[in-house]
Design a protein around this motif. Structure first.
Motif, PDB file in Angstrom:
ATOM      1  N   ASN A 190     -12.236 -15.741  -3.013  1.00 54.70           N
ATOM      2  CA  ASN A 190     -12.204 -16.995  -2.477  1.00 54.70           C
ATOM      3  C   ASN A 190     -11.183 -17.775  -3.430  1.00 54.70           C
ATOM      4  O   ASN A 190     -11.295 -17.599  -4.754  1.00 54.70           O
ATOM      5  CB  ASN A 190     -13.380 -17.311  -2.138  1.00 54.70           C
ATOM      6  CG  ASN A 190     -13.376 -19.121  -1.325  1.00 54.70           C
ATOM      7  OD1 ASN A 190     -13.262 -19.722  -1.937  1.00 54.70           O
ATOM      8  ND2 ASN A 190     -13.674 -18.769  -0.118  1.00 54.70           N
ATOM      9  N   SER A 191     -10.529 -18.688  -2.867  1.00 53.91           N
ATOM     10  CA  SER A 191      -9.642 -19.628  -3.666  1.00 53.91           C
ATOM     11  C   SER A 191     -10.664 -20.691  -4.704  1.00 53.91           C
ATOM     12  O   SER A 191     -10.009 -21.089  -5.320  1.00 53.91           O
ATOM     13  CB  SER A 191      -8.732 -20.532  -2.832  1.00 53.91           C
ATOM     14  OG  SER A 191      -9.306 -21.192  -1.898  1.00 53.91           O
ATOM     15  N   GLY A 192     -11.812 -20.675  -4.374  1.00 50.59           N
ATOM     16  CA  GLY A 192     -12.690 -21.757  -4.882  1.00 50.59           C
ATOM     17  C   GLY A 192     -12.567 -23.164  -4.812  1.00 50.59           C
ATOM     18  O   GLY A 192     -13.040 -23.825  -5.633  1.00 50.59           O
TER      19      GLY A 192
ATOM     20  N   ASP B 158     -32.651 -11.615  21.407  1.00 45.50           N
ATOM     21  CA  ASP B 158     -34.071 -11.942  21.100  1.00 45.50           C
ATOM     22  C   ASP B 158     -34.194 -12.027  19.706  1.00 45.50           C
ATOM     23  O   ASP B 158     -35.040 -12.662  19.176  1.00 45.50           O
ATOM     24  CB  ASP B 158     -34.926 -11.404  21.873  1.00 45.50           C
ATOM     25  CG  ASP B 158     -34.867 -11.557  23.417  1.00 45.50           C
ATOM     26  OD1 ASP B 158     -34.366 -12.739  23.739  1.00 45.50           O
ATOM     27  OD2 ASP B 158     -35.493 -10.928  24.327  1.00 45.50           O
ATOM     28  N   ARG B 159     -33.817 -10.807  19.056  1.00 47.75           N
ATOM     29  CA  ARG B 159     -34.404 -10.618  17.729  1.00 47.75           C
ATOM     30  C   ARG B 159     -33.182 -10.627  16.663  1.00 47.75           C
ATOM     31  O   ARG B 159     -33.248  -9.990  15.369  1.00 47.75           O
ATOM     32  CB  ARG B 159     -35.295  -9.142  17.690  1.00 47.75           C
ATOM     33  CG  ARG B 159     -36.347  -9.456  18.362  1.00 47.75           C
ATOM     34  CD  ARG B 159     -37.443  -8.150  18.200  1.00 47.75           C
ATOM     35  NE  ARG B 159     -38.816  -8.442  18.740  1.00 47.75           N
ATOM     36  CZ  ARG B 159     -39.704  -9.021  18.249  1.00 47.75           C
ATOM     37  NH1 ARG B 159     -39.575  -9.452  16.803  1.00 47.75           N
ATOM     38  NH2 ARG B 159     -40.807  -9.305  18.554  1.00 47.75           N
ATOM     39  N   MET B 160     -31.855 -10.651  17.179  1.00 43.69           N
ATOM     40  CA  MET B 160     -30.756 -10.515  16.174  1.00 43.69           C
ATOM     41  C   MET B 160     -29.929 -11.813  16.310  1.00 43.69           C
ATOM     42  O   MET B 160     -29.772 -12.401  17.226  1.00 43.69           O
ATOM     43  CB  MET B 160     -29.905  -9.228  16.372  1.00 43.69           C
ATOM     44  CG  MET B 160     -30.837  -7.830  16.210  1.00 43.69           C
ATOM     45  SD  MET B 160     -29.614  -6.568  16.550  1.00 43.69           S
ATOM     46  CE  MET B 160     -29.219  -6.803  18.265  1.00 43.69           C
ATOM     47  N   LEU B 161     -29.234 -11.950  15.032  1.00 41.45           N
ATOM     48  CA  LEU B 161     -28.076 -13.058  15.078  1.00 41.45           C
ATOM     49  C   LEU B 161     -27.133 -12.413  14.198  1.00 41.45           C
ATOM     50  O   LEU B 161     -27.293 -11.970  13.045  1.00 41.45           O
ATOM     51  CB  LEU B 161     -28.540 -14.296  14.533  1.00 41.45           C
ATOM     52  CG  LEU B 161     -27.680 -15.494  14.612  1.00 41.45           C
ATOM     53  CD1 LEU B 161     -28.150 -16.776  14.956  1.00 41.45           C
ATOM     54  CD2 LEU B 161     -26.513 -15.558  13.551  1.00 41.45           C
ATOM     55  N   HIS B 162     -25.631 -12.283  14.982  1.00 39.29           N
ATOM     56  CA  HIS B 162     -24.740 -11.798  14.184  1.00 39.29           C
ATOM     57  C   HIS B 162     -23.726 -12.852  14.146  1.00 39.29           C
ATOM     58  O   HIS B 162     -23.459 -13.599  14.960  1.00 39.29           O
ATOM     59  CB  HIS B 162     -24.187 -10.602  15.020  1.00 39.29           C
ATOM     60  CG  HIS B 162     -24.913  -9.258  14.764  1.00 39.29           C
ATOM     61  ND1 HIS B 162     -24.652  -8.258  14.399  1.00 39.29           N
ATOM     62  CD2 HIS B 162     -26.223  -9.133  15.781  1.00 39.29           C
ATOM     63  CE1 HIS B 162     -25.497  -7.100  14.448  1.00 39.29           C
ATOM     64  NE2 HIS B 162     -26.449  -7.604  15.248  1.00 39.29           N
ATOM     65  N   VAL B 163     -23.028 -12.983  12.686  1.00 37.87           N
ATOM     66  CA  VAL B 163     -22.283 -13.908  12.525  1.00 37.87           C
ATOM     67  C   VAL B 163     -20.943 -13.290  12.658  1.00 37.87           C
ATOM     68  O   VAL B 163     -20.321 -12.502  11.985  1.00 37.87           O
ATOM     69  CB  VAL B 163     -22.109 -14.369  11.103  1.00 37.87           C
ATOM     70  CG1 VAL B 163     -20.997 -15.676  10.686  1.00 37.87           C
ATOM     71  CG2 VAL B 163     -23.524 -14.898  10.630  1.00 37.87           C
ATOM     72  N   ILE B 164     -20.132 -13.729  13.676  1.00 39.85           N
ATOM     73  CA  ILE B 164     -18.881 -12.741  14.121  1.00 39.85           C
ATOM     74  C   ILE B 164     -17.614 -13.256  13.569  1.00 39.85           C
ATOM     75  O   ILE B 164     -16.645 -12.656  13.140  1.00 39.85           O
ATOM     76  CB  ILE B 164     -18.821 -12.877  15.628  1.00 39.85           C
ATOM     77  CG1 ILE B 164     -20.132 -12.333  16.578  1.00 39.85           C
ATOM     78  CG2 ILE B 164     -17.633 -12.258  16.186  1.00 39.85           C
ATOM     79  CD1 ILE B 164     -20.453 -10.728  15.982  1.00 39.85           C
ATOM     80  N   ASN B 165     -17.798 -14.674  13.324  1.00 40.01           N
ATOM     81  CA  ASN B 165     -16.386 -15.324  12.711  1.00 40.01           C
ATOM     82  C   ASN B 165     -16.923 -16.575  11.987  1.00 40.01           C
ATOM     83  O   ASN B 165     -17.327 -17.239  12.254  1.00 40.01           O
ATOM     84  CB  ASN B 165     -15.562 -15.771  13.836  1.00 40.01           C
ATOM     85  CG  ASN B 165     -14.128 -16.125  13.315  1.00 40.01           C
ATOM     86  OD1 ASN B 165     -13.320 -15.442  12.879  1.00 40.01           O
ATOM     87  ND2 ASN B 165     -13.803 -17.561  13.430  1.00 40.01           N
ATOM     88  N   ALA B 166     -16.357 -16.233  10.725  1.00 40.90           N
ATOM     89  CA  ALA B 166     -16.646 -17.179   9.720  1.00 40.90           C
ATOM     90  C   ALA B 166     -15.601 -17.371   8.572  1.00 40.90           C
ATOM     91  O   ALA B 166     -15.846 -16.894   7.513  1.00 40.90           O
ATOM     92  CB  ALA B 166     -18.057 -16.850   9.000  1.00 40.90           C
ATOM     93  N   PRO B 167     -14.316 -17.688   9.073  1.00 45.47           N
ATOM     94  CA  PRO B 167     -13.263 -18.036   8.146  1.00 45.47           C
ATOM     95  C   PRO B 167     -13.450 -19.171   7.301  1.00 45.47           C
ATOM     96  O   PRO B 167     -14.440 -19.880   7.509  1.00 45.47           O
ATOM     97  CB  PRO B 167     -12.081 -17.878   9.135  1.00 45.47           C
ATOM     98  CG  PRO B 167     -12.888 -18.610  10.250  1.00 45.47           C
ATOM     99  CD  PRO B 167     -14.109 -18.156  10.499  1.00 45.47           C
ATOM    100  N   SER B 168     -12.424 -19.510   6.562  1.00 40.26           N
ATOM    101  CA  SER B 168     -12.315 -20.850   5.780  1.00 40.26           C
ATOM    102  C   SER B 168     -12.779 -21.850   6.783  1.00 40.26           C
ATOM    103  O   SER B 168     -12.266 -21.913   7.740  1.00 40.26           O
ATOM    104  CB  SER B 168     -11.193 -20.688   5.100  1.00 40.26           C
ATOM    105  OG  SER B 168     -11.175 -21.983   4.495  1.00 40.26           O
ATOM    106  N   PRO B 169     -13.565 -22.924   6.437  1.00 42.70           N
ATOM    107  CA  PRO B 169     -14.264 -23.190   5.102  1.00 42.70           C
ATOM    108  C   PRO B 169     -15.736 -22.731   4.932  1.00 42.70           C
ATOM    109  O   PRO B 169     -16.592 -23.194   4.711  1.00 42.70           O
ATOM    110  CB  PRO B 169     -14.375 -24.433   5.156  1.00 42.70           C
ATOM    111  CG  PRO B 169     -14.531 -24.974   6.497  1.00 42.70           C
ATOM    112  CD  PRO B 169     -13.615 -24.007   7.293  1.00 42.70           C
ATOM    113  N   ALA B 170     -15.752 -21.254   5.258  1.00 42.07           N
ATOM    114  CA  ALA B 170     -17.202 -20.716   5.344  1.00 42.07           C
ATOM    115  C   ALA B 170     -17.907 -20.849   3.934  1.00 42.07           C
ATOM    116  O   ALA B 170     -19.021 -20.820   4.001  1.00 42.07           O
ATOM    117  CB  ALA B 170     -16.972 -19.249   5.805  1.00 42.07           C
TER     118      ALA B 170
END
Length: 409
Positions: free
Chosen positions: A51-53, A370-382
């Motif tokens: 990451n660029s920090g 019901d029992r899962m959560l997936h993060v599909i897209n988390a670009p900057s500023p994640a």
């Protein structure tokens, strides 16, 4: 409590979002059995560690979007976490510089968005800009003083240390090869071990779409990797700027342009550009993965994205091949830079979810059963937003009844 070898929650992915999710889950369930599964041999190996920090203030994002709300909250939370954990961060502030009349008009529109996002900002004339940064030239600029810098690798390491101290089991070297959900929970199979959990969170970054499909999720988006190639300034030129210096972005393009960024270790980076990557985890120039390349070129959304952005893509490719083109982008606002000032610096890779129609997914995107959560897209500023993203995930995963036990059935 779950039986031996089983857990209340399994978190896949040891980047900053996965680690922040563990923290949020632990706050809600201090006694829960939580396992974090990471395929590498340490945390923060991929996007977090490259990451660029920047601790972003939330300048660019559409008012009311998840990005805008979580970035503002995340900037505060990140700084608070750093203070509590003894992690160094600084607030040099960001200058967004307009170098021609068109950019000056775009700057006015950007200023309206900054105000809509309730971020303090100051407008500078060309003379005030030059007085503040003698090496920077422009017709005007926006100054956002709250923009900060930090090492997200250090933040991730502190989160991992805290997770382990709070009783979280951390397993390295565990690449997930199968996920099965049933009415009682989720089974997660790696090359060497199988885990059973009541609930699963997947924060798999560059492999997010693949992990979701392993779990049977019917997602239509696909991750397209974009290499962000950087240079650093030679040590003798590290005094050239005190602030982060960014161009005014073109609203028709998906990325922000090449900028000059001081890091907390004293390095000053120049970049990134944004060129298509031929390997999702190929950080070395020329890296190619047959699997990743095949997946990309057989996905209809890839070709539609190329069709929309081929001109800017060719420019980014030219700048990747020829340093002079890269330098020319910087010299628009920092004319004293010379070719010999640019020295090699490690590249990063951005995991960008793309829809089948070729549009880039602009906001954070989740998929849930019901029992899962997936993060599909988390670009900057994640990275900036990671702590409130973790809170959001924990709330969505556990549901409205936060007082009930995690493990059911």
């Amino acid at each position: 409590m779950p039986g031996p070898g089983s857990y209340d929650v399994a978190v896949v992915g040891g980047g900053i979002v996965g680690l922040a999710t563990v923290l949020a889950l632990r706050r809600r369930r201090p006694d829960a059995a939580i396992v974090l599964v990471e395929k590498e041999d340490r945390v923060a190996t991929h996007q977090t560690g490259h990451n660029s920090g920047v601790i972003h203030a939330g300048v660019y994002y559409a008012p009311g979007s998840l990005k805008a709300r979580l970035c503002r909250a995340g900037a505060v939370a990140t700084k608070d976490f750093c203070r509590a954990s003894g992690i160094r961060f600084e607030e040099p502030g960001k200058l967004l510089v307009a170098t021609d009349p068109l950019e000056l008009r775009r700057m006015e529109e950007l200023e309206r968005r900054v105000h809509a996002n309730e971020i303090p900002v100051e407008r500078l004339s060309g003379g005030q800009l030059h007085e503040l940064e003698p090496e920077v030239r422009g017709l005007g600029a926006l100054l956002v003083r709250s923009t900060g810098i930090v090492s997200y690798s250090e933040v991730a390491a502190a989160l991992a240390t805290r997770a382990a101290a709070d009783g979280t089991t951390i397993r390295f070297g565990g690449e997930v090869v199968a996920i099965r959900e049933d009415v009682d929970g989720v089974s997660i199979e790696t090359a060497g071990e199988t885990y059973r959990a009541a609930r699963l969170v997947a924060c798999a970054g560059l492999q997010a779409d693949r992990v979701a499909r392993l779990a049977g999720m019917a997602i239509r988006e696909q991750i397209i990797p974009f290499r962000g190639e950087y240079f650093a300034l030679a040590p003798a030129r590290r005094s050239i700027v005190r602030h982060l210096v960014y161009p005014i972005p073109d609203p028709g393009l998906p990325f922000l342009g090449i900028h000059v960024t001081p890091l907390v270790d004293g390095t000053i980076t120049v970049g990134p550009n944004a060129v298509l990557g031929f390997a999702r985890e190929g950080y070395r120039r020329g890296s190619v993965s047959a699997r990743d390349l095949t997946a990309m070129v057989t996905y209809p959304g890839f070709w539609r994205t190329v069709g929309r952005h081929w001109r800017s893509g060719l420019r980014e490719l030219r700048n990747s091949i020829f340093r002079r083109g890269y330098l020319a982008e910087c010299r628009r606002y920092c004319p004293s830079l010379r070719l010999e000032d640019l020295v090699p610096y490690p590249a990063g890779i951005r995991a960008q979810a793309v829809r089948r129609d070729g549009t880039l997914v602009e906001d954070f995107l989740f998929a849930q059963t019901d029992r899962m959560l997936h993060v599909i897209n988390a670009p900057s500023p994640a990275a900036t937003s990671a702590l409130p993203i973790g809170e959001l995930i924990a709330d969505r995963l556990l549901g409205a009844d936060a007082g009930s036990p995690i493990l059911t059935g």
